[in-house]
Design a protein around this motif. Structure first.
Motif, mmCIF file in Angstrom:
data_model
loop_
_atom_site.group_PDB
_atom_site.id
_atom_site.type_symbol
_atom_site.label_atom_id
_atom_site.label_comp_id
_atom_site.label_asym_id
_atom_site.label_seq_id
_atom_site.Cartn_x
_atom_site.Cartn_y
_atom_site.Cartn_z
ATOM 1 N N ASP A 101 0.838 -1.286 -0.186
ATOM 2 C CA ASP A 101 -0.179 0.142 0.142
ATOM 3 C C ASP A 101 0.734 1.132 -0.063
ATOM 4 O O ASP A 101 0.240 2.397 0.515
ATOM 5 N N THR A 102 2.012 1.304 -0.418
ATOM 6 C CA THR A 102 3.075 2.447 -0.679
ATOM 7 C C THR A 102 2.484 3.322 -1.834
ATOM 8 O O THR A 102 1.613 2.652 -2.576
ATOM 9 N N ASN A 103 2.904 4.365 -1.788
ATOM 10 C CA ASN A 103 2.552 5.060 -2.999
ATOM 11 C C ASN A 103 3.214 5.153 -4.280
ATOM 12 O O ASN A 103 3.599 5.953 -4.902
ATOM 13 N N LEU A 104 4.090 3.849 -4.430
ATOM 14 C CA LEU A 104 4.822 3.582 -5.298
ATOM 15 C C LEU A 104 4.573 3.904 -6.644
ATOM 16 O O LEU A 104 3.257 3.130 -6.885
ATOM 17 N N PRO A 105 4.756 4.585 -7.715
ATOM 18 C CA PRO A 105 4.220 4.759 -9.079
ATOM 19 C C PRO A 105 4.140 3.481 -9.678
ATOM 20 O O PRO A 105 5.058 2.577 -9.493
ATOM 21 N N ASP A 106 3.191 3.358 -10.969
ATOM 22 C CA ASP A 106 3.449 2.033 -11.738
ATOM 23 C C ASP A 106 4.391 2.204 -12.525
ATOM 24 O O ASP A 106 4.519 3.175 -13.409
ATOM 25 N N VAL A 107 5.137 1.451 -12.329
ATOM 26 C CA VAL A 107 6.648 1.477 -13.202
ATOM 27 C C VAL A 107 6.363 0.726 -14.665
ATOM 28 O O VAL A 107 6.901 0.898 -15.400
ATOM 29 N N GLY A 108 5.054 0.365 -14.683
ATOM 30 C CA GLY A 108 4.374 0.073 -16.125
ATOM 31 C C GLY A 108 4.547 1.288 -17.046
ATOM 32 O O GLY A 108 4.447 1.108 -18.397
ATOM 33 N N LEU A 109 4.384 2.381 -16.490
ATOM 34 C CA LEU A 109 4.532 3.483 -17.348
ATOM 35 C C LEU A 109 5.726 3.824 -18.222
ATOM 36 O O LEU A 109 5.885 4.598 -19.236
ATOM 37 N N GLY A 110 6.949 3.120 -17.748
ATOM 38 C CA GLY A 110 8.212 3.454 -18.413
ATOM 39 C C GLY A 110 9.048 4.329 -17.685
ATOM 40 O O GLY A 110 8.471 5.204 -17.086
ATOM 41 N N TYR A 111 10.267 4.214 -17.744
ATOM 42 C CA TYR A 111 11.385 5.160 -17.197
ATOM 43 C C TYR A 111 11.086 6.539 -17.401
ATOM 44 O O TYR A 111 11.027 7.340 -16.495
ATOM 45 N N GLY A 112 10.766 7.089 -18.545
ATOM 46 C CA GLY A 112 10.564 8.246 -18.913
ATOM 47 C C GLY A 112 9.651 9.174 -18.397
ATOM 48 O O GLY A 112 9.470 10.174 -17.844
ATOM 49 N N VAL A 113 8.268 8.144 -18.426
ATOM 50 C CA VAL A 113 7.160 8.887 -17.905
ATOM 51 C C VAL A 113 7.182 8.984 -16.313
ATOM 52 O O VAL A 113 6.757 9.805 -15.718
ATOM 53 N N VAL A 114 8.022 7.683 -15.621
ATOM 54 C CA VAL A 114 8.238 7.911 -14.035
ATOM 55 C C VAL A 114 8.969 8.951 -13.831
ATOM 56 O O VAL A 114 8.573 9.785 -12.886
ATOM 57 N N GLN A 115 10.027 9.214 -14.505
ATOM 58 C CA GLN A 115 10.862 10.277 -14.203
ATOM 59 C C GLN A 115 10.215 11.597 -14.378
ATOM 60 O O GLN A 115 10.415 12.628 -13.485
ATOM 61 N N ALA A 116 9.520 11.871 -15.451
ATOM 62 C CA ALA A 116 8.745 13.142 -15.788
ATOM 63 C C ALA A 116 7.749 13.289 -14.423
ATOM 64 O O ALA A 116 7.688 14.601 -14.144
#
Length: 553
Positions: A251-266
């Protein structure tokens, strides 16, 4: 054993002027000298605005009091990376035990417990007061301590610089620290053992495979050329999170890494995604501070009746955490009755209920520090029922227990080395299963309290960089794969793997590791276990580390 001499005299790096390094004595106890070392290592300008304290790297240095003063003259230097949501203070017991064990054999080794850079955001003023009420008043009621007022827990809008604090900067920090403290690369290559606990094993893997001068053809700067060997404490030295199932709560607020590196970094750069990992219950700065405050109470008056649950301010975050940790079933969680403040508990029992494997329902926070005593005990069937197989990686496999009688007897704490004594009631679950046994208890609760409340660098990590874990979960992305420049560095040196018998890798360790198994240990016990165990033998983790450090490389 509690610290016997010395005092906490650490000052903020903000006040260090132009000095590039400070070392401040903490205490000397049982032949071990401890100090906190801070080395100035400014981040690149591209990280943006940040507190001045965050341009420093810090670690706890443990060495033999009878050994050499200079680290370069030690026989070995063990350098340890912390796990997720973990600070340098968590290594306190294993560091002391290892340095002591080596000294008994005539060898002088050092143990460096690293703090991640983001721990610069923590304010330990209230904890350092040594008084529980003072600490609560400081963090939650705006009262001053020594003229200082708590600035508040840091929000996402002020963590922009952490959007870039990922695996690349983390291993760079370790390299820069080693190069500053041990300038001779030959000394590093021949004397330093690199390792870590939990997530620290994966960080060590990336460190071993890294290149630090931008030229793969030159290897004196390579990560593996800074180490003579590797050690992994309830983890593996690798570049994958695959072995750490259960180390990150669902239940952490970890973002969905399925978005890809660039989207997560943005998302991290813009602040749309949280730059610090947290969860709505327990795992956030406000509630993790309570762990250290509970430790203060156990140090201050271990057997005294606790008033912490009643003294804390009433807010949604603290109330939800208390319900999650101290509800015997779903109905109690939903209604909030009986609440933790309805039970009479000693200060030790409060700390035990927050950290013991028969109480806290999060496996990666569990240690084996004894058991409740003093009155009737019942099953804790929330958030998972005893005997079920619901998410064992997250909740652990030990039966959970809780005091049964509100407004009743004073519940005390039976320390690890008194479990199984003739006067032990031998509490059992409703299905007849013993809640615990002497072979399952390994950590002294007062040593745990010392590690949590009496260290200048925190046991926990209040502001864990989200980018660090998303980088590791996106390990196949080109942006992360490029960091593995020397993959053969992972196997360039011998590796010691020590696993908790009941820890995260229990029963599923890769066959080729040939690990040392610490029977009865939970995930944190590999760091917190007492020097002598209930079987009368020396603590196995520090014993294995001492032997590994002794073996010629």
């Amino acid at each position: 054993m509690l610290l016997t001499t010395g005092a906490l005299t650490v000052s903020s790096p903000d006040a260090q002027g132009d000095s590039a390094r400070t070392e401040t004595a903490v205490a000397t106890s049982a032949g071990v000298t401890e100090s906190v070392v801070r080395v100035k290592a400014p981040l690149p300008a591209s990280f943006g605005a940040r507190p001045a304290a965050c341009d420093w790297l810090s670690y706890l240095r443990y060495r033999s009091s009878s050994g050499p003063v200079a680290s370069a003259d030690a026989d070995r230097v063990l350098v340890a990376q912390p796990g997720i949501l973990e600070g340098a203070g968590a290594f306190d017991s294993v560091a002391r035990n290892t340095v002591t064990r080596a000294a008994e054999q005539g060898r002088h080794i050092e143990f460096w417990a690293l703090d991640r850079r983001s721990n610069c955001l923590e304010d330990r003023t209230g904890i350092a007061s040594g008084d529980q009420h003072t600490a609560v008043d400081y963090y939650y009621r705006g009262k001053k301590v020594e003229g200082r007022t708590f600035a508040g827990f840091v929000g996402n809008d002020k963590l922009g610089w952490m959007a870039k604090l990922g695996i690349e900067q983390t291993v760079r920090d370790e390299y820069d620290l080693l190069a500053a403290e041990l300038p001779d690369q030959g000394v590093r290559k021949n004397k330093v053992l690199c390792g870590g606990h939990s997530l620290g094993g994966v960080i060590t893997g990336y460190f071993a495979a890294a290149d630090f001068d931008g030229d793969p053809a030159t290897t004196a700067d390579a990560g593996h050329s800074q180490c003579a060997g590797y050690f992994a404490l309830d983890t593996t030295v690798s570049t994958s999170l695959g072995d750490l199932s259960g180390s990150i709560p669902d239940d952490t607020n970890l973002p969905d890494v399925g978005l890809g590196y660039g989207v997560v970094q943005a998302g991290l750069d813009s602040g749309v995604l949280p730059r610090s990992l947290s969860a709505p219950v327990l795992l956030n700065p406000e509630t993790m501070t309570l762990l250290a405050i509970a430790g203060v109470g156990a140090l201050q008056d271990p057997g005294g009746e606790a008033d912490l649950p009643s003294y804390l301010p009433a807010n949604t975050n603290i109330e939800a955490t208390n319900r999650f940790l101290f509800s015997k079933d779903t109905a109690t969680f939903l209604t909030g009755s009986p609440a933790v403040k309805d039970f009479r508990l000693t200060n030790q029992a409060v700390l035990g209920s927050l950290m013991d494997d028969q109480s806290v329902p999060l496996a990666f926070l569990q240690s084996s520090v004894g058991f409740f005593d003093g009155g009737p005990i019942t099953d804790k069937n929330f958030p998972a029922a005893n005997g079920s197989s619901s998410q064992p990686g997250l909740f652990g496999t030990e039966y959970k227990a809780i005091p049964a009688v509100p407004h009743g007897p004073l519940y005390t704490w039976r320390d690890y080395d008194r479990v199984g004594d003739p006067d032990d009631p031998g509490y059992r679950s409703s299905d007849g299963t013993p809640f615990t046994a002497a072979g399952k208890e390994v950590t002294d609760i007062q040593e745990l309290a010392r590690s949590m409340a009496a260290q200048p660098l925190d046991f926990t990590e209040q502001y864990f960089p989200t980018k660090l874990v998303t980088d590791l979960e996106l390990s196949t992305s080109p942006q992360v794969k490029r960091l593995v420049v020397h993959p053969d560095g992972l196997t360039a040196h011998p590796t010691l793997t020590v696993l908790a018998g009941d820890g995260l890798l229990a029963g599923r360790a890769p066959a080729d590791l040939h690990p040392v198994i610490a029977d009865g240990y939970q995930h944190l016990d590999v760091l917190t276990a007492a020097p002598v165990q209930n079987n009368g033998l020396p603590e196995p983790v520090s014993t294995a580390l001492t032997e590994f450090a002794r073996t010629p490389r």
